[in-house]
Design a protein around this motif. Structure first.
Motif: not given
Length: 216
Positions: A110-127
């Motif tokens: 699951x998390x490997x899939x998230x890594x393919x979309x870095x903007x989503x992870x960065x957005x999560x951390x920013x929020x």
């Protein structure tokens, strides 16, 4: 515009009004804007531009910046929670699995899939950082954060270990840290780093013996 992973129609994890197709388009664009420019770059005009929509479209749905931030936090929280819920729904029972390995493998996938979309992870951390600074945003997002914790706790609890809530809290905190560390590596290194590091962390957190609290 890059679409957020896993965004699409699903049974809601908690009671909520589903966004319209236009709102999904706007919020997906907002994730990309935050991922590329941070929250300082999040404006109605930037979202319209990223979504390829006429200027003023975003402000019709979200008239203020806090309204846009709140909707974005809810959108990201729901997406991540629904994906974790879906993963937990298909995991085998512990007696069938023979240990934590299927859950660990499913989490890494699951998390490997998230890594393919870095903007989503960065957005999560920013929020996450913005919620510390903005109480109203934190109050709005807390139920979704708690639900995500409930889902992880349920997965851990099926293993019959003590202190499933504490383990779930540690797992979520560790996952967030590992994901951000992975983003610091080159794209070619990220998946191997995630697999190796998260396997070690999750095995430790699921297998360590914790004493149940004895009470006051």
């Amino acid at each position: 515009m890059t679409a957020a992973p896993g965004v699409g129609p699903r049974t809601p994890a908690v009671d909520r009004e589903a966004p319209t197709a236009r709102q999904v388009q706007l919020l997906t664009a907002a994730v990309q804007v935050v991922g590329e420019s941070g929250l300082r770059g999040l404006t109605h005009r930037a979202v319209d531009r990223e979504a390829g929509l006429p200027e003023g479209t975003c402000s019709v749905s979200y008239r203020t910046r806090i309204a846009l931030l709140s909707a974005l936090a809810e959108f990201v929280g729901n997406t991540l929670t629904d994906q974790i819920q879906a993963m937990g729904d298909v995991l085998p029972e512990p007696e069938e699995a023979g240990g934590p390995e299927p859950a660990i493998a499913a989490t890494i996938d699951l998390l490997s899939g998230w890594l393919q979309f870095p903007a989503g992870l960065i957005c999560m951390c920013e929020l996450g950082l913005e919620m510390i600074r903005t109480p109203s945003l934190r109050e709005m997002f807390q139920p979704w954060r708690e639900h995500m914790l409930d889902v992880v706790e349920g997965i851990v609890e099926r293993g019959g270990k003590t202190e499933p809530r504490l383990r779930a809290q540690a797992i979520l905190a560790s996952v967030e840290g590992v994901l951000m560390s992975a983003l610091e590596r080159t794209p070619e290194e990220r998946t191997d780093y995630l697999r190796d590091t998260l396997s070690m962390v999750m095995r430790g957190l699921t297998e360590i013996d914790l004493e149940a609290p004895t009470g006051p």
